[in-house]
Design an enzyme around this catalytic site. Sequence first.
Site, mmCIF file in Angstrom:
data_model
loop_
_atom_site.group_PDB
_atom_site.id
_atom_site.type_symbol
_atom_site.label_atom_id
_atom_site.label_comp_id
_atom_site.label_asym_id
_atom_site.label_seq_id
_atom_site.Cartn_x
_atom_site.Cartn_y
_atom_site.Cartn_z
ATOM 1 N N GLU A 48 101.117 86.315 -49.653
ATOM 2 C CA GLU A 48 101.279 85.511 -48.439
ATOM 3 C C GLU A 48 102.434 84.536 -48.636
ATOM 4 O OE1 GLU A 48 97.569 83.587 -47.558
ATOM 5 O OE2 GLU A 48 96.489 85.481 -47.388
ATOM 6 N N ARG A 84 89.756 85.658 -49.331
ATOM 7 C CA ARG A 84 91.033 85.605 -50.024
ATOM 8 C C ARG A 84 91.532 87.027 -50.211
ATOM 9 N NH1 ARG A 84 91.254 81.073 -48.750
ATOM 10 N NH2 ARG A 84 91.633 79.193 -50.015
ATOM 11 N N ILE A 123 79.986 79.482 -44.202
ATOM 12 C CA ILE A 123 80.684 80.264 -43.183
ATOM 13 C C ILE A 123 79.898 81.525 -42.859
ATOM 14 C CG2 ILE A 123 82.806 81.512 -42.639
ATOM 15 C CD1 ILE A 123 84.262 79.516 -44.515
ATOM 16 N N HIS A 136 96.418 84.381 -41.931
ATOM 17 C CA HIS A 136 95.633 83.390 -42.686
ATOM 18 C C HIS A 136 95.487 82.111 -41.859
ATOM 19 C CE1 HIS A 136 94.466 81.910 -46.975
ATOM 20 N NE2 HIS A 136 93.650 81.435 -46.045
#
Length: 315
Positions: free
Chosen positions: A263, A234, A157, A281
């Site tokens: 979350e 995260r 990523i 998220h």
Amino acid sequence: MKPDVLVFSPLLPPYLEAMAARYTLHRHDLADEDGKAAMLADVGPRVRAVLVSGHVALTETIVAALPNLEIASCSSAGYDTIDVNALTVRGIPLTNTSDALSDDVADTAMMLALAARRGLVAAHRHVTSGDWGQTGAFPLQSSLRAKRLGIVGMGKIAQAIIPRAEASGMEVAYFSRTEKPGINRPFQPDLMALAQWADILIVIVAGGAGTMNLIDGAVLRALGPQGTLVNVSRGSVVDESALIAALQTGALGHAALDVFWNEPNPNSVLTSLPNVTLYPHHASGTHETRSAMSQLAVDNLDAHFAGAQLLSRVN
């Protein structure tokens, strides 16, 4: 006989429906707590594969209850809730779906950086509230061009972020546990030094104990009152108490966050601050990418049971 698969995390419905023709699916994800335990005890000895994600726990205890487990296919990129060691010691491969979501997560990282630096949320309110007409033009904001981007982590990523950032005229350097061959961008082995150098810090590392609170108060202060923190990894990677304090005192200019410690109910003190830009998220949350993630999770299972090489093995 169709292989028995225990489903801890569902895929998109068309992919589960297609799997049902080739596998016997046991929907652990749909059972209540008593039902989950009963299912594990009942079908555990027959289960040869599990479908999991980084949002549910696959513990050593659960792995031990699956004596004939051959593969764990994770439908997310993150797998910090999965006991990889418990799988590895038994020779059970874990696969994930990083390859399928790199572009959308990289797009989201840049979207958050740009939204933060250009004040998108406040500008939206400036229009909808009528302030534009009543009080005048929105304040000048900060361009991405000629800014310094520090990337924390250098996986797939992060590598997808680089061309996007450079297309916006940014200078890129990165921090990682080791220098990555073939990246050909400045490697900074000192996270504090990278934060001091950067205007924007994008965090994209794996979660888990090894990276917990990696971005602490000292790093945030080094990034500084004009700096922007973007977290698409995260929530556990950033010391959230230190982040709130830095934002409240002005030690950090802005935070743009896709992930949080709690979350889906993040700290209301954090979410009420004026210098945050928030996303639920959802960096990989497109029809195209979630379909590709589901397909890759299935493809890894199919490859295993066909005796072929796995597409995206982790361990």
